[in-house]
Scaffold this motif. Structure first.
Motif, PDB file in Angstrom:
ATOM      1  N   THR A 203      29.272  32.922  24.620  1.00 35.34           N
ATOM      2  CA  THR A 203      30.482  33.273  25.362  1.00 35.34           C
ATOM      3  C   THR A 203      30.495  32.432  26.634  1.00 35.34           C
ATOM      4  OG1 THR A 203      29.374  35.110  26.497  1.00 35.34           O
ATOM      5  CG2 THR A 203      30.583  35.615  24.465  1.00 35.34           C
ATOM      6  N   GLN A 204      31.691  32.059  27.069  1.00 35.66           N
ATOM      7  CA  GLN A 204      31.809  31.130  28.194  1.00 35.66           C
ATOM      8  C   GLN A 204      32.813  31.646  29.214  1.00 35.66           C
ATOM      9  OE1 GLN A 204      32.421  27.185  26.486  1.00 35.66           O
ATOM     10  NE2 GLN A 204      30.534  27.318  25.303  1.00 35.66           N
ATOM     11  N   PHE A 205      32.578  31.313  30.460  1.00 36.95           N
ATOM     12  CA  PHE A 205      33.268  31.799  31.643  1.00 36.95           C
ATOM     13  C   PHE A 205      32.923  33.269  31.890  1.00 36.95           C
ATOM     14  CE2 PHE A 205      36.503  28.274  31.224  1.00 36.95           C
ATOM     15  CZ  PHE A 205      36.177  27.663  32.414  1.00 36.95           C
ATOM     16  N   ALA A 206      32.679  33.582  33.151  1.00 33.51           N
ATOM     17  CA  ALA A 206      32.453  34.959  33.572  1.00 33.51           C
ATOM     18  C   ALA A 206      33.786  35.708  33.576  1.00 33.51           C
ATOM     19  CB  ALA A 206      31.825  34.990  34.968  1.00 33.51           C
ATOM     20  N   ILE A 207      33.711  37.020  33.493  1.00 33.25           N
ATOM     21  CA  ILE A 207      34.924  37.828  33.460  1.00 33.25           C
ATOM     22  C   ILE A 207      35.808  37.542  34.673  1.00 33.25           C
ATOM     23  CG2 ILE A 207      35.838  40.187  33.569  1.00 33.25           C
ATOM     24  CD1 ILE A 207      34.685  39.425  30.845  1.00 33.25           C
ATOM     25  N   GLU A 208      35.201  37.455  35.854  1.00 32.56           N
ATOM     26  CA  GLU A 208      36.011  37.215  37.053  1.00 32.56           C
ATOM     27  C   GLU A 208      36.673  35.837  37.024  1.00 32.56           C
ATOM     28  OE1 GLU A 208      31.615  36.688  38.378  1.00 32.56           O
ATOM     29  OE2 GLU A 208      32.783  37.989  37.018  1.00 32.56           O
ATOM     30  N   GLU A 209      36.037  34.856  36.348  1.00 31.28           N
ATOM     31  CA  GLU A 209      36.661  33.541  36.211  1.00 31.28           C
ATOM     32  C   GLU A 209      37.855  33.603  35.266  1.00 31.28           C
ATOM     33  OE1 GLU A 209      32.934  30.446  36.787  1.00 31.28           O
ATOM     34  OE2 GLU A 209      33.014  31.648  34.943  1.00 31.28           O
ATOM     35  N   ILE A 210      37.690  34.306  34.141  1.00 35.44           N
ATOM     36  CA  ILE A 210      38.810  34.455  33.200  1.00 35.44           C
ATOM     37  C   ILE A 210      39.985  35.130  33.890  1.00 35.44           C
ATOM     38  CG2 ILE A 210      39.559  35.546  31.049  1.00 35.44           C
ATOM     39  CD1 ILE A 210      36.611  35.367  30.102  1.00 35.44           C
ATOM     40  N   ARG A 211      39.701  36.202  34.611  1.00 35.06           N
ATOM     41  CA  ARG A 211      40.775  36.928  35.288  1.00 35.06           C
ATOM     42  C   ARG A 211      41.480  36.053  36.318  1.00 35.06           C
ATOM     43  NH1 ARG A 211      37.416  42.581  36.133  1.00 35.06           N
ATOM     44  NH2 ARG A 211      37.845  43.483  34.064  1.00 35.06           N
ATOM     45  N   ALA A 212      40.729  35.230  37.023  1.00 38.56           N
ATOM     46  CA  ALA A 212      41.329  34.350  38.028  1.00 38.56           C
ATOM     47  C   ALA A 212      42.253  33.325  37.374  1.00 38.56           C
ATOM     48  CB  ALA A 212      40.236  33.652  38.836  1.00 38.56           C
ATOM     49  N   ILE A 213      41.828  32.770  36.250  1.00 35.56           N
ATOM     50  CA  ILE A 213      42.657  31.791  35.541  1.00 35.56           C
ATOM     51  C   ILE A 213      43.945  32.448  35.053  1.00 35.56           C
ATOM     52  CG2 ILE A 213      42.771  30.318  33.477  1.00 35.56           C
ATOM     53  CD1 ILE A 213      39.665  29.979  33.840  1.00 35.56           C
ATOM     54  N   VAL A 214      43.822  33.642  34.464  1.00 40.25           N
ATOM     55  CA  VAL A 214      45.003  34.365  33.992  1.00 40.25           C
ATOM     56  C   VAL A 214      45.939  34.684  35.154  1.00 40.25           C
ATOM     57  CG1 VAL A 214      45.787  36.546  32.991  1.00 40.25           C
ATOM     58  CG2 VAL A 214      43.883  35.295  31.943  1.00 40.25           C
ATOM     59  N   GLU A 215      45.382  35.096  36.255  1.00 40.65           N
ATOM     60  CA  GLU A 215      46.193  35.445  37.426  1.00 40.65           C
ATOM     61  C   GLU A 215      46.994  34.251  37.914  1.00 40.65           C
ATOM     62  OE1 GLU A 215      44.897  36.317  41.882  1.00 40.65           O
ATOM     63  OE2 GLU A 215      44.468  38.031  40.573  1.00 40.65           O
ATOM     64  N   GLU A 216      46.345  33.074  37.985  1.00 42.46           N
ATOM     65  CA  GLU A 216      47.046  31.874  38.440  1.00 42.46           C
ATOM     66  C   GLU A 216      48.141  31.459  37.457  1.00 42.46           C
ATOM     67  OE1 GLU A 216      46.850  30.420  41.282  1.00 42.46           O
ATOM     68  OE2 GLU A 216      45.182  31.652  42.018  1.00 42.46           O
ATOM     69  N   ALA A 217      47.852  31.557  36.167  1.00 41.30           N
ATOM     70  CA  ALA A 217      48.863  31.193  35.178  1.00 41.30           C
ATOM     71  C   ALA A 217      50.054  32.133  35.247  1.00 41.30           C
ATOM     72  CB  ALA A 217      48.248  31.200  33.779  1.00 41.30           C
ATOM     73  N   GLU A 218      49.780  33.423  35.323  1.00 45.53           N
ATOM     74  CA  GLU A 218      50.869  34.393  35.361  1.00 45.53           C
ATOM     75  C   GLU A 218      51.687  34.257  36.639  1.00 45.53           C
ATOM     76  OE1 GLU A 218      49.033  38.179  34.710  1.00 45.53           O
ATOM     77  OE2 GLU A 218      49.029  37.933  32.515  1.00 45.53           O
ATOM     78  N   ALA A 219      51.059  33.862  37.727  1.00 42.84           N
ATOM     79  CA  ALA A 219      51.794  33.653  38.971  1.00 42.84           C
ATOM     80  C   ALA A 219      52.824  32.542  38.825  1.00 42.84           C
ATOM     81  CB  ALA A 219      50.821  33.335  40.114  1.00 42.84           C
TER      82      ALA A 219
END
Length: 406
Positions: A203-219
């Protein structure tokens, strides 16, 4: 652009699966103006008599890498970007002549290639691009071999991804791709075949990294799609806002429940594993990558069957590399082993359009949609083999007709 009247057509309604004979399709200014019977007419239009042949929407491939001109992706990263772009032009032209009028590039293509096609400088399908995929150090888009320390992340480097670690870096990397006009962000949630140092079951990327990427995309009103094979990787992504999963060969029942809960999409890419196993070494796939193909090949079809039976949103994708691109239509026959032909066709039309947020624009033969059409000799709803390319007659991309047969 001249008006075109397609006469004596049999139109496939991909939503109902119904074939509508004796139809006329009027194309004006690159759009479908009317679909109907003898009442549809246009003075001065070019009339094309289809003699009953079938008109279906132009096909959509939602997992391509148009800049993957070799299966040795690490080597390609050292090539001239101009050379890669020239070879990509040939790949794009051939995709169009296979009947693909829209493709979603999930790692490699940029705004330059997309604009070149949009402006008619290169013939090809419209490109919905995500820029470079995001990878952690040692992840699926980190193509360095173990002894190599340097990593060229210049935007002109013809690699398919960028490496970023930690929340600040992944936010910046996401914003950089969005800055260039990326329609989506691709992240590597698990290991893969083409990368030299990671395991498929990682598995790759930490949970907080995934959430940050999703947050930026959704913004930015965009979404995240994730490369993932195992249930653990798939589930981490879906639970944290990833809208679409690429591949998914090793999913399980918990994954299927999350797909349904989040109304997420799955893009299997079965044809690429068949081709990598049979001919990957011939087209540059490194031996260490070829040894990993068996990790995902055997379970892909069963994963597709289970996802179909569970009602998961399924979309057509191929993920072919280098000299294996000509097998792009082979995904139809593979999927038809476990799905009715109309469901496979929907995956490459209306389902894909919904993933791309282009419902009503592409993926259907309806008034107001872009005139992206494929004309074939026969009924693909009863014989999926008709979509192997041998019985394709014409493809129309935004109102421009190309003869493809022979």
């Amino acid at each position: 652009m001249e008006d075109v009247l397609l006469d004596n057509a049999t139109v496939l309604d991909v939503r109902t699966g119904e074939l509508l004979p004796d139809r006329r399709v009027l194309v004006h200014d690159g759009l479908i103006a009317e679909v109907g019977g003898t009442e549809v007419a246009a003075s001065g239009a070019r009339v094309v008599d289809l003699a009953g042949k079938t008109v279906l929407p132009g096909l959509i491939d939602a997992h391509v890498h148009v800049t993957a001109v070799t299966a040795d992706l690490a080597a390609q990263a050292e090539w001239s970007p101009n050379y890669v772009a020239a070879r990509s032009g040939r790949i794009l032209r051939d995709m169009l002549l296979r009947g693909f009028t829209t493709v979603r590039d999930v790692g490699g293509a940029d705004y330059g290639l997309a604009e070149a096609v949009a402006e008619g400088l290169l013939p090809g399908p419209r490109i919905v691009f995500g820029g470079k995929a995001l990878s952690q150090t040692g992840g699926h888009a980190d193509l360095r071999h173990r002894g190599r320390l340097a990593f060229d992340q210049h935007r002109c480097c013809p690699s398919m991804g960028v490496v970023c670690d930690g929340v600040p870096e992944v936010r910046r990397a996401t914003r950089e791709q969005l800055r260039t006009g990326a329609d989506h962000i691709k992240i590597m949630l698990s290991g893969g075949v083409a990368s030299p140092t990671d395991r498929v079951d990682s598995t790759q990327f930490a949970i907080e990294e995934i959430r940050a990427i999703v947050e930026e995309a959704e913004a930015a009103n965009r979404y995240v799609t994730g490369h993932a094979y195992t249930a653990a990787a798939i589930n981490r992504g879906l639970a944290n806002g990833v809208r679409c999963i690429e591949h998914g060969n090793l999913l399980d029942d918990t994954s299927l429940a999350l797909f349904r809960e989040h109304d997420a999409f799955l893009v299997p890419t079965l044809v690429t594993y068949h081709q990598l196993a049979a001919a990957g070494l011939d087209y540059g796939l490194p031996p260490e990558s070829h040894r990993k193909v068996d990790d995902v090949l055997g379970r892909g079809l069963d994963a597709l069957r289970r996802a179909y039976e569970a009602g998961v949103n399924l979309v057509y994708g191929t993920d072919l590399l280098g000299g294996m691109h000509p097998h792009q239509l082979g995904e139809f026959a593979i999927r038809a082993q476990v799905q009715p032909p109309i469901e496979v066709i929907r995956a490459a039309t209306v389902n894909a359009a919904r993933l791309l947020r282009m419902t009503g624009e592409v993926g259907e033969v309806i008034p107001g949609a872009t005139a992206d059409l494929l004309i074939v000799d026969g009924d693909p709803t009863t014989d999926i083999g008709i979509l192997d390319g041998s019985r394709h007659e014409f493809v129309m991309r935004a109102g421009q007709l190309h003869e493809v047969r022979g």
